[in-house]
Design a protein around this motif. Structure first.
Motif, PDB file in Angstrom:
ATOM      1  N   LEU A   1      86.670  -7.751  25.358  1.00  0.00           N
ATOM      2  CA  LEU A   1      87.394  -8.807  26.071  1.00  0.00           C
ATOM      3  C   LEU A   1      86.757  -9.089  27.435  1.00  0.00           C
ATOM      4  CD1 LEU A   1      91.009  -7.550  25.334  1.00  0.00           C
ATOM      5  CD2 LEU A   1      89.831  -9.458  24.251  1.00  0.00           C
ATOM      6  N   ARG A   2      85.868  -8.174  27.855  1.00  0.00           N
ATOM      7  CA  ARG A   2      85.247  -8.335  29.180  1.00  0.00           C
ATOM      8  C   ARG A   2      84.611  -9.725  29.301  1.00  0.00           C
ATOM      9  NH1 ARG A   2      81.809  -3.972  29.149  1.00  0.00           N
ATOM     10  NH2 ARG A   2      80.187  -5.345  28.353  1.00  0.00           N
ATOM     11  N   GLY A   3      84.890 -10.379  30.386  1.00  0.00           N
ATOM     12  CA  GLY A   3      84.276 -11.688  30.635  1.00  0.00           C
ATOM     13  C   GLY A   3      84.984 -12.840  29.939  1.00  0.00           C
ATOM     14  N   THR A   4      86.100 -12.539  29.257  1.00  0.00           N
ATOM     15  CA  THR A   4      86.788 -13.633  28.566  1.00  0.00           C
ATOM     16  C   THR A   4      87.547 -14.507  29.567  1.00  0.00           C
ATOM     17  OG1 THR A   4      88.098 -14.165  26.624  1.00  0.00           O
ATOM     18  CG2 THR A   4      88.995 -12.484  28.036  1.00  0.00           C
ATOM     19  N   SER A   5      87.513 -15.808  29.315  1.00  0.00           N
ATOM     20  CA  SER A   5      88.204 -16.726  30.233  1.00  0.00           C
ATOM     21  C   SER A   5      89.616 -17.022  29.732  1.00  0.00           C
ATOM     22  CB  SER A   5      87.437 -18.048  30.315  1.00  0.00           C
ATOM     23  OG  SER A   5      86.123 -17.820  30.718  1.00  0.00           O
ATOM     24  N   GLY A   6      89.801 -16.917  28.436  1.00  0.00           N
ATOM     25  CA  GLY A   6      91.115 -17.182  27.869  1.00  0.00           C
ATOM     26  C   GLY A   6      91.145 -16.677  26.443  1.00  0.00           C
ATOM     27  N   TYR A   7      92.304 -16.741  25.819  1.00  0.00           N
ATOM     28  CA  TYR A   7      92.386 -16.205  24.451  1.00  0.00           C
ATOM     29  C   TYR A   7      93.500 -16.873  23.645  1.00  0.00           C
ATOM     30  CZ  TYR A   7      95.932 -13.222  26.711  1.00  0.00           C
ATOM     31  OH  TYR A   7      97.008 -12.769  27.430  1.00  0.00           O
ATOM     32  N   PHE A   8      93.356 -16.755  22.346  1.00  0.00           N
ATOM     33  CA  PHE A   8      94.407 -17.180  21.423  1.00  0.00           C
ATOM     34  C   PHE A   8      94.989 -15.936  20.762  1.00  0.00           C
ATOM     35  CE2 PHE A   8      91.977 -21.273  21.106  1.00  0.00           C
ATOM     36  CZ  PHE A   8      92.999 -22.107  21.523  1.00  0.00           C
ATOM     37  N   LEU A   9      96.302 -15.870  20.749  1.00  0.00           N
ATOM     38  CA  LEU A   9      96.978 -14.842  19.951  1.00  0.00           C
ATOM     39  C   LEU A   9      97.384 -15.539  18.666  1.00  0.00           C
ATOM     40  CD1 LEU A   9      99.392 -13.565  22.733  1.00  0.00           C
ATOM     41  CD2 LEU A   9      97.420 -12.310  21.849  1.00  0.00           C
ATOM     42  N   VAL A  10      96.853 -15.083  17.554  1.00  0.00           N
ATOM     43  CA  VAL A  10      97.142 -15.789  16.298  1.00  0.00           C
ATOM     44  C   VAL A  10      98.140 -14.973  15.470  1.00  0.00           C
ATOM     45  CG1 VAL A  10      96.146 -16.868  14.252  1.00  0.00           C
ATOM     46  CG2 VAL A  10      94.792 -16.707  16.348  1.00  0.00           C
ATOM     47  N   VAL A  11      99.184 -15.640  15.006  1.00  0.00           N
ATOM     48  CA  VAL A  11     100.142 -14.972  14.113  1.00  0.00           C
ATOM     49  C   VAL A  11     100.253 -15.776  12.820  1.00  0.00           C
ATOM     50  CG1 VAL A  11     101.479 -14.062  16.043  1.00  0.00           C
ATOM     51  CG2 VAL A  11     102.242 -16.124  14.936  1.00  0.00           C
ATOM     52  N   ASP A  12     100.618 -15.083  11.767  1.00  0.00           N
ATOM     53  CA  ASP A  12     100.825 -15.714  10.468  1.00  0.00           C
ATOM     54  C   ASP A  12     102.337 -15.876  10.295  1.00  0.00           C
ATOM     55  OD1 ASP A  12     101.338 -16.200   7.801  1.00  0.00           O
ATOM     56  OD2 ASP A  12     100.043 -14.611   7.022  1.00  0.00           O
ATOM     57  N   GLY A  13     102.803 -17.119  10.310  1.00  0.00           N
ATOM     58  CA  GLY A  13     104.244 -17.375  10.231  1.00  0.00           C
ATOM     59  C   GLY A  13     104.903 -16.769   9.014  1.00  0.00           C
ATOM     60  N   THR A  14     104.133 -16.507   7.969  1.00  0.00           N
ATOM     61  CA  THR A  14     104.732 -15.949   6.747  1.00  0.00           C
ATOM     62  C   THR A  14     104.845 -14.428   6.806  1.00  0.00           C
ATOM     63  OG1 THR A  14     102.656 -15.628   5.529  1.00  0.00           O
ATOM     64  CG2 THR A  14     103.655 -17.809   5.392  1.00  0.00           C
TER      65      THR A  14
ATOM     66  N   VAL B   1     102.367  -7.564  16.417  1.00  0.00           N
ATOM     67  CA  VAL B   1     100.979  -7.158  16.705  1.00  0.00           C
ATOM     68  C   VAL B   1     100.421  -8.029  17.834  1.00  0.00           C
ATOM     69  CG1 VAL B   1      98.631  -7.011  15.766  1.00  0.00           C
ATOM     70  CG2 VAL B   1     100.557  -6.330  14.351  1.00  0.00           C
ATOM     71  N   ALA B   2     100.651  -9.350  17.738  1.00  0.00           N
ATOM     72  CA  ALA B   2     100.114 -10.275  18.748  1.00  0.00           C
ATOM     73  C   ALA B   2     100.710  -9.983  20.124  1.00  0.00           C
ATOM     74  CB  ALA B   2     100.419 -11.715  18.343  1.00  0.00           C
ATOM     75  N   LEU B   3     102.022  -9.745  20.174  1.00  0.00           N
ATOM     76  CA  LEU B   3     102.664  -9.490  21.467  1.00  0.00           C
ATOM     77  C   LEU B   3     102.183  -8.169  22.063  1.00  0.00           C
ATOM     78  CD1 LEU B   3     106.293 -10.757  20.724  1.00  0.00           C
ATOM     79  CD2 LEU B   3     104.454 -11.933  21.929  1.00  0.00           C
ATOM     80  N   ASP B   4     101.898  -7.210  21.185  1.00  0.00           N
ATOM     81  CA  ASP B   4     101.386  -5.921  21.652  1.00  0.00           C
ATOM     82  C   ASP B   4      99.978  -6.099  22.253  1.00  0.00           C
ATOM     83  OD1 ASP B   4     101.478  -3.041  21.818  1.00  0.00           O
ATOM     84  OD2 ASP B   4      99.910  -3.068  20.284  1.00  0.00           O
ATOM     85  N   ILE B   5      99.141  -6.893  21.597  1.00  0.00           N
ATOM     86  CA  ILE B   5      97.796  -7.156  22.126  1.00  0.00           C
ATOM     87  C   ILE B   5      97.913  -7.870  23.478  1.00  0.00           C
ATOM     88  CG2 ILE B   5      95.675  -8.508  21.751  1.00  0.00           C
ATOM     89  CD1 ILE B   5      96.060  -8.060  18.735  1.00  0.00           C
ATOM     90  N   HIS B   6      98.812  -8.844  23.516  1.00  0.00           N
ATOM     91  CA  HIS B   6      99.012  -9.606  24.760  1.00  0.00           C
ATOM     92  C   HIS B   6      99.378  -8.682  25.924  1.00  0.00           C
ATOM     93  CE1 HIS B   6     100.199 -12.712  27.490  1.00  0.00           C
ATOM     94  NE2 HIS B   6     101.479 -12.416  27.430  1.00  0.00           N
ATOM     95  N   LYS B   7     100.253  -7.713  25.636  1.00  0.00           N
ATOM     96  CA  LYS B   7     100.692  -6.763  26.663  1.00  0.00           C
ATOM     97  C   LYS B   7      99.495  -5.954  27.171  1.00  0.00           C
ATOM     98  CE  LYS B   7     104.154  -3.112  27.144  1.00  0.00           C
ATOM     99  NZ  LYS B   7     103.772  -1.854  26.545  1.00  0.00           N
ATOM    100  N   ARG B   8      98.669  -5.481  26.207  1.00  0.00           N
ATOM    101  CA  ARG B   8      97.500  -4.667  26.586  1.00  0.00           C
ATOM    102  C   ARG B   8      96.510  -5.477  27.423  1.00  0.00           C
ATOM    103  NH1 ARG B   8      95.056  -2.667  21.372  1.00  0.00           N
ATOM    104  NH2 ARG B   8      96.719  -3.661  20.223  1.00  0.00           N
ATOM    105  N   ILE B   9      96.319  -6.749  27.054  1.00  0.00           N
ATOM    106  CA  ILE B   9      95.374  -7.580  27.814  1.00  0.00           C
ATOM    107  C   ILE B   9      95.882  -7.796  29.234  1.00  0.00           C
ATOM    108  CG2 ILE B   9      94.335  -9.875  28.000  1.00  0.00           C
ATOM    109  CD1 ILE B   9      94.279 -10.029  25.007  1.00  0.00           C
TER     110      ILE B   9
END
Lengths: 166, 352
Positions: free
Chosen positions: A73-86, A93-101
């Motif tokens: 993630l080093r040097g990243t300017s932004g990101y997408f958290l992708v979830v599968d609605g189904t 998982v996405a919210l957990d990644i978001h928290k870590r970032i």
């Protein structure tokens, strides 16, 4: 030309690679071809009359076999958290990644993409859950890599946020 | 092994071994493998190796430099990554950096076969996870549907039985929710909580076998009438006996033993303490509370403080102290359920 690194993050099989392929090559393949490690695609977009090279880091999804190495993630300017609605658990998982970032890199522009909107009738993630995510200040966009809906707009919005942020 | 043999071997392995000769310069130690120029444009035997054409390697070099600075014997492996050549073909790689005899090295492996095998293995594993999850979901949905059907059948039968009794469907509903709340707070599994929610609703099923003259009597029962009334526990037990279904086995235990007392003074068998099934002990507390707090044919509902006063006196005699204490701790939520499911007027046959 300005370059901006964007990371595609989320659980496995949520459609990260498909979203990038739809955005970069305007194609979609229904077969599930899992990603291995990292793949980087490039696309030049125009933001306010200025050309911006987006470097799209498609990172292998998280599961029992693989955990995201945050060094990528080093040097990243932004990101997408992708979830599968189904699949309800992909939101967690996405919210957990978001928290870590956020803990590691602070606040960066990002969007949560609720993907597979073409299958909305069988979604496990309900409107209430997405509203509750929005209430936490997380911008949510509905996308379908299959139909292309919401894809171009989401990348354009994030690119604009990155330029506004820089 | 001779040097030219080693070179030939490395070439066949699609491996590029680079020696670091300056902060940002690398010299190939083996003949360039075929992928080199194709995948890393700008690279040639004359100009040297251009890793900057790969954003991934440019990123990895930051970690590599830090690793070389540590001067450790341990290798540092990169993730797998994919490069696309000008023809649009994808190639998988993995890199490792290490120091050998004071020489900093970078080795890049093209994972032609190994990468494809690993990807295929992961694809299978992840597809299986998706399939397993789909099947679990289907089983959950079917189980839920069966449970709803089971509940509907039970509630409809109870409704038919209640038609001649003073107890309404809302009493049954409240009772089952009180019992489930207690069970949940006893640490029972969600499956067991579901079971007591349904099983407790059948606690008085045996009243179906009690004559109207006794069941619907407005005044106090005589000793002989009470002896008949007590039989509803055994009748309930007979109705529910012999089932292989867990929920009906629990319902049987509750129907038979919900009038047993902690001190052994209850009926029908005079069981005491832990010989009384836990589910029946739970229902006993809930049943007495709901009966005292609502109208009955022979009296009006008692005020809450009076209900609790009476119940407190029964702690340790009728009720297991631990369960009564838990009930009191949960009283605010019990009262919420009571409020949510109030008795409503409904048509009943005239009393004979």
């Amino acid at each position: 030309m300005i370059q901006k690194k964007i990371c595609m993050l989320g659980a496995f099989a949520v459609g990260k690679t498909s979203l990038v392929r739809r955005f970069v090559k305007s194609i979609f393949d229904d077969r599930y071809l899992t990603s291995l490690g990292v793949k980087i695609d490039k696309k030049v977009v125009e933001v306010d009359g200025q050309e911006v090279m987006l470097l799209l880091w498609d990172l292998e999804g998280e599961d029992d076999f693989h955990t995201l190495s945050t060094s990528y993630l080093r040097g990243t300017s932004g990101y997408f958290l992708v979830v599968d609605g189904t699949r309800k658990e992909t939101l967690g998982v996405a919210l957990d990644i978001h928290k870590r970032i956020r803990e590691q890199m602070g606040d960066l522009p990002f969007y949560l993409l609720a993907n597979k909107s073409d299958l909305e009738s069988v979604w496990e993630i309900g409107k209430d859950e997405l509203d509750s995510v929005r209430a936490q200040g997380i911008p949510v966009r509905l996308t379908s890599a299959k139909l292309g809906s919401g894809v171009e707009e989401s990348f354009a919005e994030l690119a604009a946020s990155l330029i506004a942020d820089s | 092994m001779r040097h030219d043999s080693l070179n030939r071997l490395l070439s066949q392995l699609d491996t590029l071994v680079l020696e670091r000769v300056g902060d940002d310069e690398f010299r190939p130690l083996d003949p360039a493998p075929p992928f080199l120029e194709q995948v890393f444009p700008g690279t040639s035997p004359d100009t040297g190796w251009n890793y900057r054409s790969s954003p991934f390697l440019e990123h990895f070099m930051v970690d590599a430099r830090a690793h070389w600075a540590e001067n450790t014997d341990q290798p540092l492996w990169s993730e797998y990554w994919t490069e696309t050549d000008p023809q649009g073909e994808e190639h998988s790689f993995q890199a490792v950096v290490m120091s050998v005899d004071g020489v900093d090295c970078l080795v890049i492996f093209q994972q032609a076969n190994m990468g494809a095998e690993r990807r295929e293995l992961l694809r299978h594993a992840r597809s299986n996870l998706l399939l397993q999850r789909y099947l679990e979901n289907e089983v959950d949905k079917r189980t839920q549907s069966l449970r709803e059907r089971e509940e509907e059948i039970v509630y409809r039968l109870l409704d038919a039985a209640d038609y001649r009794d003073e107890e309404t469907g809302t009493h049954i509903r409240r009772m089952s929710l009180y019992a489930a709340l207690l069970a949940e707070n006893l640490g029972w599994s969600s499956m067991m909580v579901d079971k007591i929610r349904l099983a407790s609703s059948m606690h008085d099923i045996g009243k179906i076998g009690i004559p109207d003259g006794i069941l619907l009597k407005a005044g106090r029962l005589s000793a002989s009438e009470f002896a008949v009334m007590e039989k509803h526990t055994l009748i309930g037990g007979e109705i529910l006996a012999g089932s292989k279904t867990d929920v009906l086995r629990m319902a049987h235990d509750i129907a038979v033993a919900h009038h047993e007392n902690w001190d052994g003074s209850g009926y029908p068998h005079g069981l005491s303490g832990e010989r009384i099934p836990t589910a029946a002990r739970v229902v006993a507390v809930c049943d007495v509370f709901d009966a005292l707090a609502h109208d009955r044919v022979y009296r009006v509902a008692l005020p809450l403080d009076q209900v609790l006063d009476i119940m407190d006196k029964l702690r340790g005699t009728k009720f297991e102290p631990r369960l009564f204490d838990l009930f009191m701790r949960l009283l605010p939520r019990i009262l919420e359920i009571k409020e949510q499911y109030k008795d409503s007027e409904r048509h009943r046959p005239p009393l004979i």
